[in-house]
Scaffold this active site. Structure first.
Site, mmCIF file in Angstrom:
data_model
loop_
_atom_site.group_PDB
_atom_site.id
_atom_site.type_symbol
_atom_site.label_atom_id
_atom_site.label_comp_id
_atom_site.label_asym_id
_atom_site.label_seq_id
_atom_site.Cartn_x
_atom_site.Cartn_y
_atom_site.Cartn_z
ATOM 1 N N HIS A 195 -75.763 -28.982 -35.012
ATOM 2 C CA HIS A 195 -74.331 -29.277 -34.828
ATOM 3 C C HIS A 195 -73.813 -28.825 -33.447
ATOM 4 O O HIS A 195 -73.405 -29.639 -32.627
ATOM 5 C CB HIS A 195 -73.508 -28.551 -35.895
ATOM 6 C CG HIS A 195 -73.785 -28.960 -37.298
ATOM 7 N ND1 HIS A 195 -73.561 -30.232 -37.764
ATOM 8 C CD2 HIS A 195 -74.246 -28.256 -38.362
ATOM 9 C CE1 HIS A 195 -73.866 -30.289 -39.050
ATOM 10 N NE2 HIS A 195 -74.289 -29.113 -39.438
ATOM 11 N N ASP A 211 -67.746 -19.434 -33.403
ATOM 12 C CA ASP A 211 -67.825 -18.514 -34.556
ATOM 13 C C ASP A 211 -69.295 -18.164 -34.836
ATOM 14 O O ASP A 211 -69.830 -18.533 -35.867
ATOM 15 C CB ASP A 211 -67.151 -19.145 -35.798
ATOM 16 C CG ASP A 211 -67.741 -20.503 -36.190
ATOM 17 O OD1 ASP A 211 -68.372 -21.172 -35.326
ATOM 18 O OD2 ASP A 211 -67.589 -20.898 -37.359
HETATM 19 C C1 BDR Z 1 -70.012 -26.472 -38.119
HETATM 20 O O1 BDR Z 1 -69.664 -25.465 -39.074
HETATM 21 C C2 BDR Z 1 -70.356 -24.282 -38.787
HETATM 22 O O2 BDR Z 1 -70.998 -23.810 -39.941
HETATM 23 C C3 BDR Z 1 -71.360 -24.591 -37.715
HETATM 24 O O3 BDR Z 1 -71.512 -23.493 -36.833
HETATM 25 C C4 BDR Z 1 -70.790 -25.787 -37.028
HETATM 26 O O4 BDR Z 1 -69.916 -25.417 -35.989
HETATM 27 C C5 BDR Z 1 -70.775 -27.580 -38.827
HETATM 28 O O5 BDR Z 1 -69.992 -28.169 -39.802
HETATM 29 CA CA CA Z 2 -69.862 -23.114 -35.124
#
Ligand code: BDR
Ligand code: CA
Length: 316
Positions: free
Chosen positions: A240, A10
């Protein structure tokens, strides 16, 4: 042998970091990107995935994903983390290419069936496309090599609520189906992803070494730093989604525990990943520790080299 990976994503600022790192890693063959809502709507996510591939001159398929969660009411996109268009304050731009005619779920099923045991699906957004793929072709559990997800937390808190991490919280029912299926799953959650951090200096370094790709990430990450600073008081950001890619290419940097997992699908703790105590679920490989300095170095080393890899690709 290269790692053949489909990234379900995403994009999203840290998604862009992960995807550009993967594009710059010659150990990886990115077979496709499948889009999903979360940080932005699915339409924007598809557009952003196309743009990232074009920016890196990376020939890959982009397949559009589901627009809404399986059951729960859709939540608004996380524009306060990633900006309205997904890349912070970087203005939206229309890609030249178009997305594949197949849906993300069709593309996932067909790709895995065409190369049994070869493809890793790395899901760094909500898990709706994976759940739909499971219904579309249950054989995908045998055809896929492995699933690596960025999502959840085990011995840790959440980041959307006290309990839930964003990707799982956006579609808890889908995530629970992914944990219930009989396939090989690795969970790279907040237990490790918040430990690996980068600073504005790191992105300034990337911009100086690779002005095109590093420069874009440097510009996009400013907004991401604003969000993190407002939360933690420190101008550094959590890596992340790159952590999930590194768990594929550099698994030795992580320590794992085997745990059967379930997701709370209703009530105050909705989106929480928790221990599943019955015996009828295959254990998940949960990342519980990381050599965070080495992970950061790996990310910086790969992306610092991104422009020269783009030039090499352009030269054929
Ligand atoms: C996840 O949520 C999204 O905002 C980031 O891209 C990552 O995949 C972190 O909690
Ligand atoms: Ca993500």
């Amino acid at each position: 042998m290269k790692h053949k990976i489909i990234i379900d994503t995403d994009p999203g600022i840290d998604d862009a970091m992960a995807i550009h790192m993967a594009f710059a890693d010659e150990r990886i063959d990115v077979v496709g990107l499948t889009s999903i809502f979360g940080n932005v709507t699915t339409d924007r996510s598809t557009r952003n995935a196309l743009r990232l591939a074009e920016m890196a001159h990376y020939p890959t398929i982009i397949a559009p994903g589901e627009a809404t969660p399986l059951i729960r009411k859709p939540e608004p996109p996380a524009d306060f983390v990633h900006g309205a268009e997904g890349f912070g304050r970087v203005p939206a731009a229309s890609p030249l290419g178009t997305a594949d005619r197949r849906s993300a779920a069709q593309f996932l099923c067909e790709s895995c069936a065409a190369a049994p045991g070869e493809i890793t699906i790395c899901a760094v957004g909500p898990l709706t496309n994976l759940a739909v793929a499971l219904s579309l072709d249950p054989q995908i559990v045998h055809n896929v090599k492995t699933i690596v997800i960025m999502g959840g937390s085990f011995a840790y808190h959440g980041n959307v609520t006290n309990y839930a991490e964003a990707n799982i919280w956006n579609d808890p029912d889908a995530a629970d189906r992914v944990f219930a299926a009989d396939w090989d799953v690795t969970m790279v959650g907040l237990d490790v992803t918040e430990r690996t951090q980068c600073t504005p200096d790191d992105f300034a370094f990337l911009s100086s070494r690779s002005p095109h790709i590093g420069g874009f990430l440097n510009e996009a990450s400013n907004f991401y730093f604003d969000f993190h600073q407002s939360k933690t008081g420190i101008r550094s950001c959590f890596m992340h989604d790159p952590s999930a890619i590194l768990a594929i290419t550099d698994a030795h940097l992580f320590g794992f525990e085997m745990v059967s997992m379930a997701v709370v699908c209703q009530g105050e703790e909705i989106g929480r990943t928790r221990l599943y105590k019955e015996q009828d679920r295959r254990p998940v490989k949960v990342a519980m520790s990381v050599d965070n300095l080495a992970a950061r170095e790996k990310f910086l080393g790969l992306v610092a080299n991104a422009d020269s890899i783009v030039e090499k690709r352009k030269a054929g």
